[in-house]
Write a protein that holds these residues in place. Structure first.
Motif, PDB file in Angstrom:
ATOM      1  N   HIS A  47      21.124-121.851 -37.412  1.00  0.00           N
ATOM      2  CA  HIS A  47      21.778-120.960 -38.362  1.00  0.00           C
ATOM      3  C   HIS A  47      21.687-121.469 -39.793  1.00  0.00           C
ATOM      4  O   HIS A  47      21.506-120.669 -40.725  1.00  0.00           O
ATOM      5  N   ARG A  50      18.106-120.779 -41.085  1.00  0.00           N
ATOM      6  CA  ARG A  50      17.911-119.362 -41.382  1.00  0.00           C
ATOM      7  C   ARG A  50      18.533-118.976 -42.712  1.00  0.00           C
ATOM      8  O   ARG A  50      17.915-118.287 -43.543  1.00  0.00           O
ATOM      9  N   GLU A  51      19.766-119.436 -42.960  1.00  0.00           N
ATOM     10  CA  GLU A  51      20.446-119.057 -44.194  1.00  0.00           C
ATOM     11  C   GLU A  51      19.846-119.757 -45.409  1.00  0.00           C
ATOM     12  O   GLU A  51      19.816-119.183 -46.507  1.00  0.00           O
ATOM     13  N   ARG A  54      16.941-117.650 -46.271  1.00  0.00           N
ATOM     14  CA  ARG A  54      17.375-116.413 -46.912  1.00  0.00           C
ATOM     15  C   ARG A  54      17.726-116.625 -48.381  1.00  0.00           C
ATOM     16  O   ARG A  54      17.628-115.699 -49.199  1.00  0.00           O
ATOM     17  N   LEU A  55      18.132-117.846 -48.736  1.00  0.00           N
ATOM     18  CA  LEU A  55      18.405-118.168 -50.134  1.00  0.00           C
ATOM     19  C   LEU A  55      17.131-118.423 -50.932  1.00  0.00           C
ATOM     20  O   LEU A  55      17.196-118.644 -52.143  1.00  0.00           O
ATOM     21  N   ASP A 236      28.046-116.632 -37.079  1.00  0.00           N
ATOM     22  CA  ASP A 236      27.129-115.586 -37.508  1.00  0.00           C
ATOM     23  C   ASP A 236      27.889-114.271 -37.355  1.00  0.00           C
ATOM     24  O   ASP A 236      27.906-113.662 -36.287  1.00  0.00           O
ATOM     25  N   THR A 414      31.500-118.759 -42.752  1.00  0.00           N
ATOM     26  CA  THR A 414      30.255-118.056 -42.479  1.00  0.00           C
ATOM     27  C   THR A 414      29.086-118.989 -42.771  1.00  0.00           C
ATOM     28  O   THR A 414      29.193-119.925 -43.578  1.00  0.00           O
ATOM     29  N   TRP A 415      27.964-118.714 -42.127  1.00  0.00           N
ATOM     30  CA  TRP A 415      26.777-119.555 -42.327  1.00  0.00           C
ATOM     31  C   TRP A 415      26.204-119.393 -43.732  1.00  0.00           C
ATOM     32  O   TRP A 415      25.612-120.337 -44.283  1.00  0.00           O
ATOM     33  N   ALA A 416      26.348-118.214 -44.322  1.00  0.00           N
ATOM     34  CA  ALA A 416      25.866-118.028 -45.690  1.00  0.00           C
ATOM     35  C   ALA A 416      26.602-118.963 -46.647  1.00  0.00           C
ATOM     36  O   ALA A 416      25.988-119.618 -47.511  1.00  0.00           O
ATOM     37  N   ALA A 419      25.404-122.557 -46.119  1.00  0.00           N
ATOM     38  CA  ALA A 419      24.106-122.839 -46.731  1.00  0.00           C
ATOM     39  C   ALA A 419      24.248-123.046 -48.236  1.00  0.00           C
ATOM     40  O   ALA A 419      23.637-123.958 -48.819  1.00  0.00           O
ATOM     41  N   GLU A 420      25.053-122.217 -48.881  1.00  0.00           N
ATOM     42  CA  GLU A 420      25.244-122.368 -50.325  1.00  0.00           C
ATOM     43  C   GLU A 420      25.860-123.717 -50.659  1.00  0.00           C
ATOM     44  O   GLU A 420      25.443-124.397 -51.612  1.00  0.00           O
TER      45      GLU A 420
END
Length: 438
Positions: A47, A50-51, A54-55, A236, A414-416, A419-420
Motif C-alpha cells: 500500500h 502504491r501511494e 500515485r504521488l 485502504d 489512510t495510506w495516502a 505516503a505524504e
C-alpha cells in the motif's frame, strides 16, 4: 506538511525551498519478507508503494520470498533467498546445485543451528545489489530488515521503518514457552534481535507507526527519540468501505491472527467464545489466518468443543476479505500487543464495530472505549466475552460504534496520508545527506 508529520515534529527543512527539492524521488523500498496474507510487512509495502507512485515518485520494491503482491505500476526486483521456510517443506536442506555463494552457506548454517537468518542474509544481498546500481536511487527505505549489510555507504541516504521491536515478540514467546528446552529454542530463533539492536542504534532516520512503538523502540533498542518520527499507517478506504448489500450474519465475529503466535492473543478469544456461547449459542468465530494442527489454540478449540464454531480461512482475495469483515457483526483484535494494528483500522473502515484490547498501540488506532470501539484489557477472556456479549445484543450500539470507527479512520489513518508523511521524511534525509557530503 501532513498532520502526521506535524504531530511527529518532522522538520520541514529545505525540502520545499526549491524546484529541485520538490522533484519526484527515486525510491528503493527493501523488504526481506513480503507475504501480504500473513503479517503486516507485505501489506505495508504494497500500500505504501502504491501511494508513493500515485504521488508521482518512482518506487522499486526489492524483496525476497515470500514475494510481495504489488499494484500496477510498481516494479518488483526479486532478490531471492534459498527460501528455507517455504511450504510444504520448511526447514529444508538445499541441494548442492542451489548454493550460489557464501551468503547462501551462511543462511543454511544459521538455520541448522536453530536461528533465523533472513534479516542478515537479505541485508548482505541488498548491499551488494545496491552497490551495483549506485546512483540509481535518491533514497533507500528499509522495511525492518535491520541487518548489518545496511550499515555504511549504500549510495543513497537510508530511512528505516521499525513497526515495533521484535524483542517484544521474543519475550512473549519466551514467557509462553513450556520448559527450559523450549525457551532455549525461542532464544536461538530470535538471536537476530541482537543484530537488530546494534544496527538500530546506528541508524540516522527511523520511522515508526505509532507513539507506543516509538517508546518501545527507545526502551528496547536504545534508539534516541530525536531520531524517530511517527507516521501512522492506515486502511485502504476505497477497498475497506461499508456496503449495505452485504448481509450481516448473526453471531459472526471475525479476527485476523496467526494461530499460535502468543502476541496475537487468539487463545484468549477462543476462551471468550466458549464463555459467550453459554448465553449466545449462535456466536461463532472466523479467523483470517492459518489453522494450527496442534498447539495451544488447537487444544483449546478441542477442549471447549468449538470445532464447529471456529473457522479458519487463508489465501482469500481482497474482495473476499472485505466482504467477510462487512458481513460480521463484530470485528475483534484480541492481541496482547500491537505496534499499530492494521486489522483494527481495516475493520473500522468497513463500518464493522470493533472490540479490541488496550495492548500496545491499539488504543491509538481504535480510540476510546465506548466512543469508537469497546476496549478490554489484554489477556482477559472474561472481559472479552462480556464486551462481545454486550455488542452482539445491542444493534444500536453496533451501528453507533461502526459509524464512529469509519469516521475515525477517514480522518486519521489512510495510506495516502501515510505516503505524504513518509515523503517528508525522505526529503529531510536527502537534505541531511547532501549537507553531510559538503
Amino acid at each position: 506538511m501532513t498532520a502526521e508529520a506535524v504531530e511527529a515534529g518532522t522538520p520541514a527543512g529545505p525540502a520545499g525551498t526549491s524546484a529541485a527539492a520538490d522533484r519526484p524521488l527515486r525510491i528503493a523500498l527493501l523488504t526481506y519478507k513480503g507475504n501480504p496474507y500473513c503479517g503486516g510487512q507485505g501489506v505495508y509495502v504494497r500500500h505504501l508503494s502504491r501511494e508513493l507512485a500515485r504521488l508521482g515518485h518512482s518506487v522499486e520494491v526489492i524483496g525476497a520470498q515470500p514475494y510481495p503482491v504489488l499494484d500496477e505500476g510498481v516494479p518488483l526486483t526479486e532478490l531471492g533467498s534459498l527460501d528455507l521456510y517455504r511450504q510444504p517443506d520448511p526447514f529444508r536442506t538445499p541441494k548442492r546445485g542451489e548454493y550460489r555463494d557464501w551468503i547462501d552457506g551462511l543462511e543454511v548454517a544459521t538455520m541448522w543451528t536453530g536461528g533465523f537468518p533472513e534479516p542478515l542474509t537479505f541485508s548482505l544481498r541488498a548491499r551488494r545489489h545496491l552497490a551495483a546500481r549506485r546512483g540509481e536511487f535518491d533514497v533507500v527505505h528499509d522495511n525492518q530488515t535491520l541487518g548489518y549489510g545496511l550499515l555504511g555507504d549504500l549510495g543513497a541516504p537510508l530511512v528505516t521503518t521499525i513497526h515495533h521491536p521484535i524483542t517484544v515478540d521474543r519475550q512473549l514467546e519466551i514467557d509462553a514457552a513450556d520448559g527450559r528446552r523450549a525457551r532455549a529454542s525461542v532464544r536461538r530463533w530470535y538471536g537476530f534481535t541482537r543484530m537488530q539492536k546494534r544496527v538500530a542504534r546506528r541508524l540516522p532516520a527511523v520511522v515508526t507507526v505509532s507513539g507506543s512503538s516509538k517508546q518501545e523502540i527507545t526502551d528496547h533498542l536504545g534508539v534516541r527519540p530525536e531520531r524517530i518520527r511517527v507516521v501512522p499507517i492506515g486502511a485502504d478506504t476505497r477497498l475497506f468501505s461499508p456496503d449495505p448489500a452485504v448481509p450481516e450474519i448473526p453471531g459472526r465475529i471475525v479476527t485476523t491472527s496467526s494461530a499460535d503466535v502468543p502476541l496475537k492473543g487468539l487463545i484468549h478469544l477462543v476462551e471468550a467464545l466458549a464463555k459467550l456461547r453459554t448465553s449466545n449459542p449462535s456466536a461463532h468465530l472466523v479467523v483470517v489466518g492459518k489453522r494450527a494442527e496442534d498447539g495451544p489454540v488447537h487444544l483449546a478449540i478441542e477442549r471447549y468443543g468449538l470445532g464447529d464454531a471456529v473457522q479458519f480461512v487463508k489465501g482469500i482475495s481482497d474482495a473476499e476479505l472485505v466482504d467477510l469483515v462487512r458481513g460480521a457483526q463484530i470485528a475483534c483484535v484480541p492481541s496482547l500487543y500491537e505496534g499499530f494494528s492494521l486489522p483494527a483500522a481495516e475493520a473500522m473502515a468497513t463500518g464493522t464495530p470493533l472490540v479490541a484490547t488496550t495492548g500496545g498501540a491499539i488504543p491509538e488506532v481504535a480510540g476510546a472505549d465506548g466512543e469508537s470501539c469497546l476496549a478490554v484489557p489484554p489477556g482477559d477472556a472474561d472481559a472479552l466475552a462480556a464486551a462481545l456479549d454486550r455488542l452482539l445484543g445491542d444493534r444500536e450500539l453496533r451501528e453507533r460504534l461502526g459509524a464512529a470507527g469509519r469516521e475515525r479512520v477517514l480522518r486519521r489513518f489512510t495510506w495516502a496520508r501515510a505516503a505524504e508523511g513518509t515523503v517528508e521524511l525522505y526529503r529531510a534525509a536527502v537534505a541531511a545527506h547532501a549537507r553531510a557530503a559538503r
